[in-house]
Design a protein around this motif. Structure first.
Motif, PDB file in Angstrom:
ATOM      1  N   GLY A  27      28.794  30.805  42.709  1.00  0.00           N
ATOM      2  CA  GLY A  27      30.143  30.279  42.525  1.00  0.00           C
ATOM      3  C   GLY A  27      31.017  31.158  41.648  1.00  0.00           C
ATOM      4  O   GLY A  27      32.205  30.898  41.497  1.00  0.00           O
ATOM      5  N   ALA A  28      30.430  32.206  41.054  1.00  0.00           N
ATOM      6  CA  ALA A  28      31.222  33.085  40.184  1.00  0.00           C
ATOM      7  C   ALA A  28      31.777  34.271  40.964  1.00  0.00           C
ATOM      8  O   ALA A  28      32.411  35.147  40.401  1.00  0.00           O
ATOM      9  N   GLY A  29      31.523  34.290  42.242  1.00  0.00           N
ATOM     10  CA  GLY A  29      31.900  35.451  43.041  1.00  0.00           C
ATOM     11  C   GLY A  29      33.331  35.414  43.514  1.00  0.00           C
ATOM     12  O   GLY A  29      34.154  34.619  43.047  1.00  0.00           O
TER      13      GLY A  29
ATOM     14  N   GLY B 100      35.058  32.194  44.786  1.00  0.00           N
ATOM     15  CA  GLY B 100      35.255  31.121  43.816  1.00  0.00           C
ATOM     16  C   GLY B 100      34.532  29.833  44.164  1.00  0.00           C
ATOM     17  O   GLY B 100      35.013  28.750  43.870  1.00  0.00           O
TER      18      GLY B 100
END
Lengths: 384, 704
Positions: free
Chosen positions: B645-647, B650
């Motif tokens: 989810g940090a990519g 988003g």
């Protein structure tokens, strides 16, 4: 039924987490309480990850040097990746006034045991070729500084502390302190009561209200800074670049390329925005982007991925508060890190452990004098 | 025609884009493309699907969202890393794969900072799809000015990808008209309306706490817009699923598939397998066949497809095998997908060993559901703005319902602005609920008796909101309950009153009406069947297999005639002669040959331990599951440790997958802490926020 511990830490953040590791490693029975759902969810995860000993006073330089040693050896010690990268720090100067104050400071810092040099324009551009060379006068370079991931460090500390038997309770607010005859005996939370002869206030931005529960006033008030992270790109510069020159809307700005290749950047708004609000504002990106591109034009092409806003628990003189309360024995304040909780955390954790175990060194006493909750708060940290 | 040409040169509905041919290079090899089309389209047209390799595990990367919201399609264009799905190709461009982390181009040029323009508007509408467009029109009727912001070059949202005729109500929401034509119609109306300002190619990046919306205008200029009232009409995003091989290039959602197919007019595959039997999957399958792509099959996990029965019937009549109670097990391929394996689901919901079927395909289309894009709405609410939400962003339904919802919400926006509108909310809401209704149960097909004369046969057996047939019959013989257009139509005429005009046959959006005509040969009645395919596929005097409503072959028949019906475009009528006893059963023509697959046991790992769940950061199901099992209940903690989810996207893809994993692990929703949504909605160059005009010369002008 109430449970009894040796130490209760209020706050599973930048200070509470490393302290929890070291206290439980020392064989103490430790309870950590936090209002959030998991470790590091207050201001720790908002930190951009810079780690430096490049400060202006003895206490922070000493703690900073020790923290760097701990960060640098963390992976070997624990096996956990925290994305430590020794890229150095460079405070750059494009104005005579900044150049001369930084150069004066470098001499003081060297005297206090910091590995730092002044680089002239040519030397600095060799180190960071993408810095804007127009009007560049030079800058400091402290090669031992670096960066790591606050997120991974928090996760690692949590894991290590649990390994040593530490107990964590999340989503549990501290609502009161148990004090008898000016001596701390435990804490009351939204759901329970716990006993311990030592309670440590490591509640970061919320530390003021925790101290208040003992009738103690510590001058910790948060202000907020917004930050952002970009897409990752192949590494093209090493040090954290800091520009301390104030402009109309911001008093400084700083950015670096993280281990993952992503750029983190941040500004200090001017005037400061006080309070607990951490919602994003429309002013940040236009302000920060200009300053950062001005410093490093190449960054204009990098894509911004995410922005957020975090709290800096500030003290009047910009230095942390660390010490045992005179009004309430056994109640330790470890708060007001002024946005440097992450970088100071591991050294603070060790120091707290020595305070609890009564193993303080002469140097520790010197540092504790500087960081005493009962100091005048009249000084001024030059590199906030 | 070169061997690897994947461009669609002729199409039954769409006409070619009329772009100039250009040449570019890929890894130094000279290829042709069309000027201004997205780089991804030019690469796919040359059968290039692998655009680079991921820095973490060197997994092949390619087109995924086709919407500028992830970075899996990143390539170098003349040395600069760009998202291939939105960056236009130009004559002579050097295009190269991004393997690992791209280098940042040098910062040349002057630093000409300009201030960020701010704009105040009464209403800001985010999203120019069916709901946003109709809301803008309705607001204009009420005399209210609006700014409509849409991230595509052409207005209409997903309507611009829908080449089929729509269901719904003819009077209120353009039923019987093709999605692309509704889009055009609505955007022409909107562009003529002086009270509506339109910014296309413009993305809303963030709702800020100071009640300003950050907008990337025309892909290059940053604006801060301060509306009195905000209307969110961003539509929906597709869900994804986890199975081994799920990130292989060639596997994509219906949105990306249809974008390549119907916008860029490039075939995403030559033979595709579809996962998901909702309307989206069924329609995408139909579009694939229209473009000349073979559809190897469709798998649906439920015992029945959840989409409209008429959509499914269209597919099975053409020869697409539908496997209900089946799931996808895995996909294989060296660099891009080459094979897909499905298996039947047992009563315990788990795949049954021995039921595996392996299809050789070069594309897999995932259509496993939609979820509202509502994060900007939630932010606006949190920041105390006057805000409304319409269409799929509020609740997933058909485009017809979205059109109506936009209209309804315009009145609520007006109310927020303090204007009293004279509208019967109750009546509007009732109609909206009919349009939003889930399809009813499938009835057995009513037996129609015809022995002479001419008369339509209705192969419509499920209650859905649809009424064009009522308006098509010049004699008015079709009957649907006026107050509830969900009822199944009834033909009230007889075989002597019908004039045999075939308008109902050619105009039924479900192609679910045939006509049986005894007038020429009483012993060999003619059956008229509607077809929306390339005319060259069928020819007079050719032999075809005709099928019943369920796709079972009834007989082979010779085509007697092919013709069109006036004013009902892109559809032609095929007439065949059959025996009287099957005449009313004939419902379609089989186009595809029988689809082959291999059977045989597959050693499958149902734990999906190594399957990717976060494709941006290449995080596996196993990593997340281990954390959940170790007690993690905070999404933030999972994100912290794994980077899921940090990519780039988003968490747009993995968030719902991780939530599902929590459910599978038996964790109640109440124990889970969700992540906070943070700006930006998509990645944007830093210089844009400083008011720099980056790459002014190379901005996209595609899809105009």
């Amino acid at each position: 039924m109430t449970e009894t511990f040796d130490v209760i830490l209020i706050g599973a953040g930048s200070i509470g987490l490393p302290a929890a590791v070291m206290l439980s490693q020392a064989g103490l029975k430790v309870l950590v309480l936090d209002q959030f759902a998991s470790p590091g969810q207050g201001s720790n995860k908002k930190a951009i990850g810079g780690i430096r000993a490049t400060h202006s006073d003895k206490a922070k330089i000493t703690l900073g040097n020790r923290s760097i040693e701990l960060f640098a050896g963390w992976k070997d010690m624990t096996g956990d990746e925290i994305e430590w990268y020794r890229g150095g720090y460079s405070f750059v100067a494009y104005h005579e006034k900044d150049a001369s104050s930084l150069q004066t400071l470098v001499k003081e810092q060297q005297g206090l045991g910091l590995n730092i040099v002044w680089l002239d324009k040519r030397q600095l551009l060799e180190k960071v070729p993408d810095l804007n060379s127009v009007n560049l006068l030079g800058g400091t370079f402290s090669p031992d500084d670096g960066s790591a991931s606050p997120l991974l460090m928090a996760a690692s500390c949590y894991k290590q502390a649990i390994k040593h038997g530490c107990v964590f309770h999340f989503r549990e607010n501290v609502t009161g302190l148990i004090i008898k005859s000016s001596k701390i005996e435990g804490v009351v939370t939204s759901t329970n009561e716990y006993h311990a002869p030592i309670v440590i206030n490591a509640a970061g931005a919320w530390a003021g209200s925790v101290a208040e529960m003992a009738g103690i006033n510590i001058p910790v008030v948060p202000d907020s800074h917004e930050a952002a992270i970009t897409e990752p790109v192949a590494r093209f510069f090493d040090p954290m670049i800091v520009d301390i020159h104030p402009d109309e809307n911001s008093s400084n700005c700083y950015f670096y390329q993280h281990w993952t290749g992503q750029i983190f950047f941040c500004i200090t708004p001017s005037p400061n925005i006080w309070g607990f609000n951490t919602s994003e504002t429309s002013q940040f990106l236009p302000l920060a982007s200009r300053r950062i591109i001005q410093l490093m034009p190449r960054l204009k092409n990098i894509r911004v991925r995410r922005t957020w806003r975090g709290l800096y628990p500030m003290t009047p003189d910009g230095s942390p508060i660390l010490g045992t309360s005179r009004e309430c024995s056994g109640f330790i304040q470890a708060a007001g890190m002024c946005g440097q909780g992450f970088m100071l955390g591991p050294a603070m954790g060790e120091m707290i452990t020595r305070m609890v175990l009564d193993e303080l060194t002469p140097m520790d006493h010197e540092i504790l004098d500087i960081l005493s909750p009962y100091r005048e708060f009249s000084g001024h940290e030059k590199l906030k | 025609m070169p061997q690897h040409d994947r461009r669609i040169h002729s199409h039954p509905i769409l006409s070619p884009a009329g772009r100039k041919q250009i040449t570019f290079t890929w890894q130094g090899n000279k290829l042709t493309g069309l000027d201004g089309e997205p780089i991804s389209a030019a690469l796919y047209a040359n059968n290039i699907k692998v655009f680079g390799h991921h820095v973490k595990d060197h997994a092949p990367q390619g087109l995924f969202c086709a919407n500028g919201q992830c970075s899996q399609c990143m390539v170098f264009a003349d040395g600069k890393p760009v998202k291939a799905c939105i960056h236009p190709i130009r004559q002579g461009m050097r295009v190269d794969p991004v393997d690992g982390l791209p280098g940042l181009p040098p910062g040349t040029g002057t630093l000409d900072f300009t201030s960020i323009p701010e704009k105040q508007v009464p209403v800001l509408i985010i999203g120019g799809g069916p709901s946003g467009l109709s809301a803008a029109m309705e607001l204009a009727k009420l005399g209210i000015k609006s700014l409509l912001v849409d991230d595509k070059s052409a207005l209409g949202g997903k309507l611009v990808l829908q080449t089929h005729r729509f269901f719904g109500s003819k009077q209120t929401v353009y039923a019987g008209t093709r999605g692309i034509d509704i889009a055009e119609n609505l955007s022409i109306q909107v562009s003529k309306e002086p009270l509506i300002e339109v910014w296309s190619n413009s993305t809303a990046l963030a709702v800020f706490s100071d009640k300003k919306i950050g907008i990337l205008k025309d892909e290059k200029e940053y604006y801060l817009v301060e509306p009195e009232c905000l209307l969110i009409a961003c539509g929906a995003r597709e869900k994804f699923i986890t199975f081994p091989g799920n990130t292989l290039p060639g596997i994509m959602g219906a949105g990306a598939f249809q974008t390549l197919l119907n916008r860029d007019q490039v075939k995403p595959a030559t033979r595709v397998f579809i996962v998901g039997g909702g309307n989206v999957g069924l329609i995408a399958g139909y579009h694939a066949i229209q473009a000349g792509i073979e559809v190897a099959g469709l798998a649906e996990a439920l015992p029945e497809c959840s989409g409209y029965r008429v959509h499914m019937d269209k597919l099975v009549r053409l020869g697409v095998p539908v496997f209900t109670s089946h799931t996808i097990l895995s996909a294989y391929g060296k660099d891009s997908v080459e094979k897909v394996v499905i298996a039947a689901l047992g009563s315990d919901g788990k795949p049954v060993s021995g039921t595996e079927k392996t299809f050789s395909v070069d594309g897999v289309l995932i259509a496993v559901g939609l979820e509202p894009i509502d994060e900007l709405f939630l932010k606006a609410k949190e920041y105390g703005m006057k805000v409304e939400i319409a269409g799929d962003a509020e609740e997933i339904a058909e485009a017809s319902a979205a059109i109506y919802s936009g209209k309804l919400k315009a009145h609520e926006v007006a109310a927020l602005l303090g204007m009293h509108t004279d509208v019967n909310q109750e009546e509007l809401t009732r109609t909206l609920n009919i349009l939003k209704a889930k399809p009813g149960i499938v009835q057995p097909e009513a037996a129609t008796e015809i022995h002479n004369g001419v008369m339509p046969v209705i192969h419509c057996r499920q209650e859905i909101p649809c009424d064009p047939c009522v308006h098509l019959c010049p004699k008015g013989f079709f009957y649907i309950e006026k107050d509830d257009i969900r009822t199944i139509p009834v033909y009230k005429g007889d075989s002597h009153l019908c004039i045999g005009c075939e308008r109902c046959v050619a105009g039924c959006p479900g192609l679910a009406i045939t006509m049986v005509d005894y007038r020429k040969h009483p012993e060999k009645p003619r059956v008229s069947i509607a077809v929306e395919l390339e005319r060259t596929l069928l020819e007079k005097a050719g032999t075809v297999n005709v099928t019943d409503i369920d796709g079972n072959t009834l007989t082979s028949a010779v085509i007697q005639e092919i013709h069109q019906v006036a004013r009902l475009d892109h559809t032609f009528i095929v007439e065949v002669e059959v025996d009287p006893e099957i005449a009313t059963k004939v419902a379609g023509i089989q186009i595809q040959a029988e689809q082959d697959f291999e059977t045989g046991a597959e050693i499958f790992d149902l734990s999906n331990e190594d399957t990717i769940i976060c494709r941006c950061e290449r995080v596996t199901v196993g990593e997340i599951r281990a954390l959940i099992r170790s007690g993690a209940r905070d999404f933030n903690e999972i994100k912290t440790i794994t980077r899921a989810g940090a990519g780039s996207c988003g968490g747009k893809t993995c968030r719902s997958l991780i939530l599902r994993l929590f459910r599978e692990e038996g964790i109640p929703q109440s124990e889970i802490s969700l992540t906070v949504h943070r700006p930006l909605f998509k990645e944007v160059e830093l210089g844009v926020f400083a008011g720099l005009h980056l790459n002014a010369a190379e901005q996209k002008d595609n899809h105009d």
